[in-house]
Scaffold this motif. Structure first.
Motif, PDB file in Angstrom:
ATOM      1  N   GLU A 165     141.765 163.476  90.582  1.00 21.16           N
ATOM      2  CA  GLU A 165     142.083 164.479  88.946  1.00 21.16           C
ATOM      3  C   GLU A 165     143.441 164.207  88.446  1.00 21.16           C
ATOM      4  O   GLU A 165     144.762 163.235  90.106  1.00 21.16           O
ATOM      5  CB  GLU A 165     142.899 165.486  89.242  1.00 21.16           C
ATOM      6  CG  GLU A 165     141.671 166.803  89.402  1.00 21.16           C
ATOM      7  CD  GLU A 165     141.534 168.310  90.126  1.00 21.16           C
ATOM      8  OE1 GLU A 165     142.998 168.597  89.808  1.00 21.16           O
ATOM      9  OE2 GLU A 165     140.605 168.868  90.364  1.00 21.16           O
ATOM     10  N   PRO A 166     143.971 163.987  87.723  1.00 20.58           N
ATOM     11  CA  PRO A 166     145.162 162.850  86.956  1.00 20.58           C
ATOM     12  C   PRO A 166     147.104 163.561  87.221  1.00 20.58           C
ATOM     13  O   PRO A 166     146.478 165.163  87.175  1.00 20.58           O
ATOM     14  CB  PRO A 166     144.896 162.558  85.664  1.00 20.58           C
ATOM     15  CG  PRO A 166     144.369 163.666  85.484  1.00 20.58           C
ATOM     16  CD  PRO A 166     143.423 163.873  86.725  1.00 20.58           C
ATOM     17  N   GLU A 167     147.631 162.822  88.017  1.00 20.97           N
ATOM     18  CA  GLU A 167     148.545 163.386  88.001  1.00 20.97           C
ATOM     19  C   GLU A 167     149.992 163.462  87.130  1.00 20.97           C
ATOM     20  O   GLU A 167     150.332 164.407  86.359  1.00 20.97           O
ATOM     21  CB  GLU A 167     149.879 162.816  89.249  1.00 20.97           C
ATOM     22  CG  GLU A 167     147.935 163.963  90.451  1.00 20.97           C
ATOM     23  CD  GLU A 167     149.032 165.245  91.416  1.00 20.97           C
ATOM     24  OE1 GLU A 167     150.188 165.656  91.110  1.00 20.97           O
ATOM     25  OE2 GLU A 167     147.666 165.112  91.854  1.00 20.97           O
ATOM     26  N   ASP A 168     149.403 162.805  85.789  1.00 20.04           N
ATOM     27  CA  ASP A 168     150.368 162.378  84.544  1.00 20.04           C
ATOM     28  C   ASP A 168     149.766 161.498  83.773  1.00 20.04           C
ATOM     29  O   ASP A 168     148.518 161.577  83.585  1.00 20.04           O
ATOM     30  CB  ASP A 168     151.670 161.828  84.750  1.00 20.04           C
ATOM     31  CG  ASP A 168     151.307 160.434  85.150  1.00 20.04           C
ATOM     32  OD1 ASP A 168     150.239 159.399  85.252  1.00 20.04           O
ATOM     33  OD2 ASP A 168     151.852 160.073  86.704  1.00 20.04           O
ATOM     34  N   TYR A 169     149.535 161.990  82.198  1.00 18.47           N
ATOM     35  CA  TYR A 169     148.783 161.106  81.341  1.00 18.47           C
ATOM     36  C   TYR A 169     148.994 159.699  81.423  1.00 18.47           C
ATOM     37  O   TYR A 169     148.005 159.042  81.029  1.00 18.47           O
ATOM     38  CB  TYR A 169     149.771 161.650  80.093  1.00 18.47           C
ATOM     39  CG  TYR A 169     149.445 161.406  79.031  1.00 18.47           C
ATOM     40  CD1 TYR A 169     147.845 162.103  78.565  1.00 18.47           C
ATOM     41  CD2 TYR A 169     149.088 159.961  78.053  1.00 18.47           C
ATOM     42  CE1 TYR A 169     146.996 162.633  77.266  1.00 18.47           C
ATOM     43  CE2 TYR A 169     148.546 160.063  76.642  1.00 18.47           C
ATOM     44  CZ  TYR A 169     147.586 161.072  76.578  1.00 18.47           C
ATOM     45  OH  TYR A 169     146.406 161.298  75.329  1.00 18.47           O
ATOM     46  N   ASP A 170     149.921 159.347  82.043  1.00 19.55           N
ATOM     47  CA  ASP A 170     149.052 157.455  82.247  1.00 19.55           C
ATOM     48  C   ASP A 170     148.109 157.482  82.938  1.00 19.55           C
ATOM     49  O   ASP A 170     147.024 156.964  83.123  1.00 19.55           O
ATOM     50  CB  ASP A 170     150.074 156.645  82.977  1.00 19.55           C
ATOM     51  CG  ASP A 170     151.165 156.048  81.912  1.00 19.55           C
ATOM     52  OD1 ASP A 170     151.003 156.363  80.787  1.00 19.55           O
ATOM     53  OD2 ASP A 170     152.357 155.887  81.945  1.00 19.55           O
ATOM     54  N   LEU A 208     150.253 171.554  72.970  1.00 20.60           N
ATOM     55  CA  LEU A 208     150.964 171.937  74.565  1.00 20.60           C
ATOM     56  C   LEU A 208     151.531 171.531  75.253  1.00 20.60           C
ATOM     57  O   LEU A 208     152.635 171.527  76.240  1.00 20.60           O
ATOM     58  CB  LEU A 208     149.398 173.316  75.208  1.00 20.60           C
ATOM     59  CG  LEU A 208     149.673 174.790  74.473  1.00 20.60           C
ATOM     60  CD1 LEU A 208     148.514 174.506  75.551  1.00 20.60           C
ATOM     61  CD2 LEU A 208     150.508 175.381  74.544  1.00 20.60           C
ATOM     62  N   ARG A 209     151.460 170.228  75.583  1.00 24.90           N
ATOM     63  CA  ARG A 209     150.977 168.996  76.642  1.00 24.90           C
ATOM     64  C   ARG A 209     152.860 168.349  75.904  1.00 24.90           C
ATOM     65  O   ARG A 209     153.274 167.908  76.810  1.00 24.90           O
ATOM     66  CB  ARG A 209     150.290 168.044  76.399  1.00 24.90           C
ATOM     67  CG  ARG A 209     150.354 167.429  75.701  1.00 24.90           C
ATOM     68  CD  ARG A 209     149.564 166.058  76.315  1.00 24.90           C
ATOM     69  NE  ARG A 209     150.524 164.940  76.376  1.00 24.90           N
ATOM     70  CZ  ARG A 209     151.133 164.438  76.945  1.00 24.90           C
ATOM     71  NH1 ARG A 209     152.055 164.496  78.492  1.00 24.90           N
ATOM     72  NH2 ARG A 209     152.293 162.688  76.637  1.00 24.90           N
ATOM     73  N   GLN A 210     153.218 168.827  74.794  1.00 27.04           N
ATOM     74  CA  GLN A 210     154.499 168.355  74.079  1.00 27.04           C
ATOM     75  C   GLN A 210     155.409 168.992  74.720  1.00 27.04           C
ATOM     76  O   GLN A 210     155.417 170.138  75.197  1.00 27.04           O
ATOM     77  CB  GLN A 210     154.936 168.342  72.609  1.00 27.04           C
ATOM     78  CG  GLN A 210     153.050 168.157  72.084  1.00 27.04           C
ATOM     79  CD  GLN A 210     153.206 166.291  72.072  1.00 27.04           C
ATOM     80  OE1 GLN A 210     153.498 165.466  72.741  1.00 27.04           O
ATOM     81  NE2 GLN A 210     151.475 166.150  73.000  1.00 27.04           N
ATOM     82  N   GLU A 211     156.621 168.530  74.786  1.00 26.29           N
ATOM     83  CA  GLU A 211     158.381 169.537  74.509  1.00 26.29           C
ATOM     84  C   GLU A 211     158.499 170.301  74.681  1.00 26.29           C
ATOM     85  O   GLU A 211     158.047 171.308  73.328  1.00 26.29           O
ATOM     86  CB  GLU A 211     159.042 168.381  74.206  1.00 26.29           C
ATOM     87  CG  GLU A 211     160.468 168.654  74.842  1.00 26.29           C
ATOM     88  CD  GLU A 211     161.575 168.478  73.986  1.00 26.29           C
ATOM     89  OE1 GLU A 211     162.638 168.265  74.542  1.00 26.29           O
ATOM     90  OE2 GLU A 211     161.275 167.485  73.955  1.00 26.29           O
ATOM     91  N   VAL A 233     153.208 165.878  65.496  1.00 22.27           N
ATOM     92  CA  VAL A 233     152.467 164.712  64.665  1.00 22.27           C
ATOM     93  C   VAL A 233     152.256 163.229  66.059  1.00 22.27           C
ATOM     94  O   VAL A 233     150.782 162.923  65.854  1.00 22.27           O
ATOM     95  CB  VAL A 233     153.676 164.229  64.364  1.00 22.27           C
ATOM     96  CG1 VAL A 233     152.871 162.772  63.810  1.00 22.27           C
ATOM     97  CG2 VAL A 233     154.058 164.279  62.777  1.00 22.27           C
ATOM     98  N   THR A 234     153.042 163.701  67.248  1.00 19.75           N
ATOM     99  CA  THR A 234     152.396 162.964  68.255  1.00 19.75           C
ATOM    100  C   THR A 234     151.202 164.008  69.266  1.00 19.75           C
ATOM    101  O   THR A 234     150.464 162.317  69.462  1.00 19.75           O
ATOM    102  CB  THR A 234     153.987 163.406  69.398  1.00 19.75           C
ATOM    103  OG1 THR A 234     154.831 162.808  68.746  1.00 19.75           O
ATOM    104  CG2 THR A 234     153.699 162.736  70.922  1.00 19.75           C
ATOM    105  N   ALA A 235     150.876 164.941  69.037  1.00 16.84           N
ATOM    106  CA  ALA A 235     149.391 165.440  69.387  1.00 16.84           C
ATOM    107  C   ALA A 235     148.669 165.016  69.157  1.00 16.84           C
ATOM    108  O   ALA A 235     147.734 164.419  69.606  1.00 16.84           O
ATOM    109  CB  ALA A 235     149.878 166.661  69.977  1.00 16.84           C
ATOM    110  N   GLY A 294     150.723 167.349  81.658  1.00 14.35           N
ATOM    111  CA  GLY A 294     152.120 167.495  81.052  1.00 14.35           C
ATOM    112  C   GLY A 294     151.856 168.699  80.235  1.00 14.35           C
ATOM    113  O   GLY A 294     153.356 169.366  80.135  1.00 14.35           O
ATOM    114  N   SER A 295     150.934 169.564  80.521  1.00 19.23           N
ATOM    115  CA  SER A 295     150.941 170.661  80.179  1.00 19.23           C
ATOM    116  C   SER A 295     151.343 172.101  80.983  1.00 19.23           C
ATOM    117  O   SER A 295     150.902 171.942  82.340  1.00 19.23           O
ATOM    118  CB  SER A 295     149.622 171.508  79.571  1.00 19.23           C
ATOM    119  OG  SER A 295     149.768 173.030  78.972  1.00 19.23           O
TER     120      SER A 295
END
Length: 420
Positions: A165-170, A208-211, A233-235, A294-295
């Motif tokens: 499972e990923p810990e961050d977006y990268d 939801l994963r945005q700031e 926009v970023t999403a 990020g969410s």
């Protein structure tokens, strides 16, 4: 609306639609007959979900002595037929389960629904009256709550290919790249469809994963944020990048995609808490999920039971609703799996599957936010679905005009709701 919607927990406003959306041929009105033989219910549950709901119906029949029949519809047919029937004073069914509280409020304000606030105490449920309240009257009663926790996967597949499972977006991007290189995989991510749903759920996950994503989602619903917000926009840019990389599969009916998911041809599927109950899932014990990195929030929605004002026997319909939404009624489906009750008195040991218990417990630890398009309803919902289908079809398009168009319809929808 108001302050309670800003930070949404299990005991606050849960605004949204139900899960389990399917496509069927439209059915005519089943209620309103002069010689009524049974209380009729219409909702969007079919196949395995229909079988599970019929177990709840059996419970309600035994409790009330009423005969209760069920007629499923797809979401679009349900929303369209009820609106047309109500306008001419006809009850589509004695009980209509609406997947959008925006429609509940509009129908209540128009005089199409019977008040049901006396059937439930908001202190005993995971939502409160304001989600379906107009001028002091509560026009619906909450049944199951669908939680959309993240990307489902099979631990056996992850173990076989040494995936984590990923810990961050990268790490999420790295995981997609790893899965994409595995023989037999069509694409890492499933693209489920039902007239634009559940592509909308995937889009909301990236919002939801945005700031301050949870607050952003609620502000969009309230009309206090714009769809051209830099975070939105970023999403969409992140979604666009994944689409252009080929990480999303071909778009198919959301139920069909479960078959590809189970065969490990599309190993990651952003879906709701109903997943373990679907027939294609041969072994629910071989299921787990992770939130999009990020969410810090999950989307939740409720299936709202309503009684049309035009039902021939409002009292009987109301009695049936009371039995179905009761803790005992909801416990029936909870024990069958794939169901998260809104009644707080359903015991924890009613969850037969560990993963369902995990979802319920995690829902206590994160923010729960309303489903964006289900809370708003049309015209935004229809436009949102249409634009997402267009994005999946042409991911290289300029997203700025799309988001500007969505923002125009968002503001229109909020204004219509406020007027109602």
């Amino acid at each position: 609306m108001g302050e309670n919607n800003t930070h949404v927990g299990r005991r606050t406003v849960l605004r949204g639609a139900g899960g389990g959306l399917v496509v069927l041929t439209g059915l005519g009105s089943v209620g309103g007959a002069s010689a009524q033989e049974a209380i009729t219910v219409t909702a969007v549950w079919t196949d395995d979900e229909e079988e599970d709901f019929l177990e709840v119906v059996d419970y309600a029949e035994n409790e009330t002595g009423l005969e209760i029949s069920y007629a499923p519809r797809d979401t679009e047919t349900l929303l369209t037929e009820t609106l047309m029937d109500y306008e001419v004073g006809v009850a589509t069914a004695d009980i209509v389960v609406l997947p959008t509280e925006g429609r509940v409020r509009l129908d209540g304000a128009a005089g199409h629904l019977e008040p049901l606030g006396d059937l439930w105490d908001e202190d005993d449920y995971t939502t409160d009256y304001s989600a379906v309240e107009v001028d002091g009257e509560v026009y619906a009663a909450p049944f199951g709550g669908d939680i959309k926790p993240g990307f489902w996967y099979r631990p056996s597949f992850f173990d076989e290919h040494d995936l984590e499972e990923p810990e961050d977006y990268d790490e999420f991007l790295d995981l997609l790249d790893e899965i994409d290189d595995i023989d037999g995989v069509e694409a890492p991510l499933a693209s489920g469809n039902g007239d634009g749903w559940p592509l909308s759920d995937v889009a909301e996950a990236f919002i939801l994963r945005q700031e301050d994503g949870a607050e952003l989602q609620v502000d969009l619903i309230e009309g206090d944020a714009s769809f051209t917000d830099d975070r939105v926009v970023t999403a969409f840019e992140e979604l666009q990048e994944l689409l252009e990389e080929g990480y999303f599969s071909e778009v198919r009916d959301f139920g069909v995609q479960y078959e590809f998911f189970w065969e490990n041809e599309i190993p990651l599927y952003f879906m709701g808490s109903w997943t373990p109950a679907f027939g294609a899932i041969e072994d629910p014990e071989d299921l787990d999920y992770f939130m999009l990195p990020g969410s810090e929030a999950m989307v939740t929605s409720i299936n709202w039971f309503t009684v049309p004002a035009y039902a021939p026997d409002v009292d009987a319909a109301t009695e049936a609703v009371e039995a179905i939404i009761s803790p005992d009624g909801q416990e029936v489906w909870t024990e069958l799996g794939g169901f998260v009750p809104t009644a707080l008195d359903v015991p924890d040991d009613a969850f037969d599957l560990e993963v369902m218990q995990d979802i319920s417990e995690q829902a206590d630890d994160v923010e729960l936010v309303p489903d964006l398009d289900d809370a708003l309803g049309d015209p935004f919902q229809a436009e949102f679905w249409s634009q997402l289908l267009g994005l999946w079809a042409e991911p290289e398009q300029d997203i700025e005009p799309m988001l500007e168009s969505l923002d125009d319809v968002l503001q229109e929808t909020v204004d219509e709701d406020d007027e109602a």
